[in-house]
Scaffold this motif. Structure first.
Motif, mmCIF file in Angstrom:
data_model
loop_
_atom_site.group_PDB
_atom_site.id
_atom_site.type_symbol
_atom_site.label_atom_id
_atom_site.label_comp_id
_atom_site.label_asym_id
_atom_site.label_seq_id
_atom_site.Cartn_x
_atom_site.Cartn_y
_atom_site.Cartn_z
ATOM 1 N N ARG A 18 0.819 -1.206 0.000
ATOM 2 C CA ARG A 18 0.000 0.000 0.000
ATOM 3 C C ARG A 18 0.865 1.274 0.000
ATOM 4 N NH1 ARG A 18 -5.132 -1.094 0.691
ATOM 5 N NH2 ARG A 18 -5.622 1.047 1.234
ATOM 6 N N PHE A 19 0.303 2.349 -0.561
ATOM 7 C CA PHE A 19 1.028 3.607 -0.696
ATOM 8 C C PHE A 19 0.108 4.790 -0.402
ATOM 9 C CE2 PHE A 19 2.894 0.423 -3.405
ATOM 10 C CZ PHE A 19 4.256 0.548 -3.161
ATOM 11 N N ARG A 20 0.726 5.884 0.048
ATOM 12 C CA ARG A 20 -0.033 7.110 0.340
ATOM 13 C C ARG A 20 -0.417 7.839 -0.944
ATOM 14 N NH1 ARG A 20 3.726 7.671 4.612
ATOM 15 N NH2 ARG A 20 5.042 8.970 3.296
ATOM 16 N N LEU A 21 0.489 7.808 -1.931
ATOM 17 C CA LEU A 21 0.281 8.571 -3.158
ATOM 18 C C LEU A 21 0.096 7.653 -4.360
ATOM 19 C CD1 LEU A 21 3.120 11.226 -2.668
ATOM 20 C CD2 LEU A 21 0.699 11.474 -2.079
ATOM 21 N N LYS A 22 -0.774 8.057 -5.278
ATOM 22 C CA LYS A 22 -1.028 7.281 -6.493
ATOM 23 C C LYS A 22 0.226 7.237 -7.367
ATOM 24 C CE LYS A 22 -4.497 6.737 -10.126
ATOM 25 N NZ LYS A 22 -5.699 7.326 -10.752
ATOM 26 N N SER A 23 0.996 8.345 -7.370
ATOM 27 C CA SER A 23 2.218 8.410 -8.176
ATOM 28 C C SER A 23 3.260 7.407 -7.675
ATOM 29 C CB SER A 23 2.789 9.829 -8.154
ATOM 30 O OG SER A 23 3.064 10.243 -6.814
ATOM 31 N N THR A 24 3.320 7.235 -6.337
ATOM 32 C CA THR A 24 4.269 6.264 -5.764
ATOM 33 C C THR A 24 3.869 4.846 -6.125
ATOM 34 O OG1 THR A 24 4.521 7.798 -3.899
ATOM 35 C CG2 THR A 24 5.477 5.612 -3.646
ATOM 36 N N LEU A 25 2.559 4.573 -6.134
ATOM 37 C CA LEU A 25 2.072 3.252 -6.563
ATOM 38 C C LEU A 25 2.461 2.988 -8.016
ATOM 39 C CD1 LEU A 25 0.352 0.673 -6.474
ATOM 40 C CD2 LEU A 25 -1.659 2.090 -6.935
ATOM 41 N N ALA A 26 2.303 3.998 -8.883
ATOM 42 C CA ALA A 26 2.632 3.854 -10.302
ATOM 43 C C ALA A 26 4.119 3.512 -10.489
ATOM 44 C CB ALA A 26 2.282 5.125 -11.062
ATOM 45 N N GLN A 27 4.975 4.176 -9.685
ATOM 46 C CA GLN A 27 6.412 3.878 -9.748
ATOM 47 C C GLN A 27 6.697 2.450 -9.284
ATOM 48 O OE1 GLN A 27 8.227 6.930 -7.377
ATOM 49 N NE2 GLN A 27 8.173 8.461 -9.005
ATOM 50 N N HIS A 28 6.028 2.051 -8.200
ATOM 51 C CA HIS A 28 6.233 0.706 -7.646
ATOM 52 C C HIS A 28 5.840 -0.381 -8.644
ATOM 53 C CE1 HIS A 28 5.734 -2.838 -5.065
ATOM 54 N NE2 HIS A 28 4.515 -2.935 -5.563
#
Length: 301
Positions: A18-28
């Protein structure tokens, strides 16, 4: 604010992280796909993140000091996306070709990725390794467990920009938005009536077939919708999970709560087309229309 609250509304569909930001999820998610969209102009090395590219350029190419990188890049001839491994390129190209080489021996369904087949096979095996710590309900996929847990937390991170209604899943928001757009993609094969949601047309078609697949284990009564069965079962358990925000009175059915709250607001949305009289419930209107003898006066010439 999510930094302080610890809220992480965005989850990876592959591993559940899980991630706080959608952009961080996209990078992951690039870890799973092998995607590397950022390339170095000096040596053509590719990176998953722009920050990694900047770090590489600062380390090896500062002051025009050329660093010859031996790592190969495999690019897609269709869309020019690049991958560090040929195997990842081969997997990616199935998006363009539509190839699905992984076949389920049980039902014949095909998949583009082996991991998707592995997840699907759990359906046939009945395997549900992920359980909810709040209610004990089990799931085949961690992603489904994470989505389910939002019921207990009340988390709904996806708001509709039109009406403000919030949803726990992005897919539910997308379906909801069709209401505002007036899109009705799904039609009944029996009568042609159109619906915004596939689930709605499936439920509607059961009315033509008389199919009621959901039965109560207590009394045997059958229903076309699982939600109707769940509401009905509260009669046997005495459970009343829906409470009025105005007076605190509790109800076993959400529809009854909605009708009750209209009494506080004075709302009467169901009106008679003959005499204009209004009612809080559709059932009351139907009863009224049976006896309504109002006739509009004819216009004199």
């Amino acid at each position: 604010m999510r930094i302080h609250t610890g809220e992480k509304p965005y989850s990876c569909s592959e591993c559940g992280k899980r991630f706080r930001l959608k952009s961080t999820l996209a990078q992951h998610q690039k870890i799973h796909t092998g995607e590397k969209p950022f390339s170095c102009l000096e040596c053509e090395k590719w990176f998953a993140r722009k920050s990694e590219l900047f770090r590489h350029e600062k380390t090896y190419h500062a002051g025009n000091k050329l660093f010859l990188c031996r790592e190969k890049c495999f690019s897609c001839s269709e869309c020019k996306k690049c991958f560090t491994r040929r195997s990842n390129l081969v997997k990616h190209q199935r998006v363009h070709t539509g190839e699905k080489p992984f076949l389920c021996s049980e039902c014949g369904k095909s998949f583009a990725k082996k991991c998707k087949l592995d997840k699907h096979l759990k359906i046939h095996a009945g395997e549900k390794p992920f359980s909810c710590t709040d209610c004990g309900k089990c799931f085949m996929l961690k992603f489904n467990l994470v989505t389910h847990q939002k019921i207990h937390t009340g988390e709904k991170p996806f708001p509709c920009p039109e009406c403000g209604k919030c949803f726990s899943r992005k897919a539910n928001l997308v379906e909801h938005q069709r209401i505002h757009m007036g899109v009705k993609r799904f039609s009944c094969s029996a009568c042609g009536k159109r619906f915004s949601h596939k689930t709605a047309v499936v439920q509607h078609e059961r009315s033509h077939m008389g199919e009621k697949p959901f039965s109560c284990s207590e009394c045997g009564k059958c229903f076309t919708r699982k939600a109707s069965l769940v509401e009905h079962q509260s009669i046997h358990t005495g459970e009343k999970p829906f409470s009025c925000s105005m007076c605190g009175k509790r109800f076993s059915h959400k529809s009854v709560l909605v009708q009750h709250e209209r009494s506080h607001m004075g709302e009467k949305p169901f009106s008679c087309s003959q005499c204009g009289k209004c009612y809080t419930r559709k059932a009351y209107l139907v009863d009224h229309q049976k006896i309504c003898s109002f006739e509009k006066p004819s216009m004199s010439m």
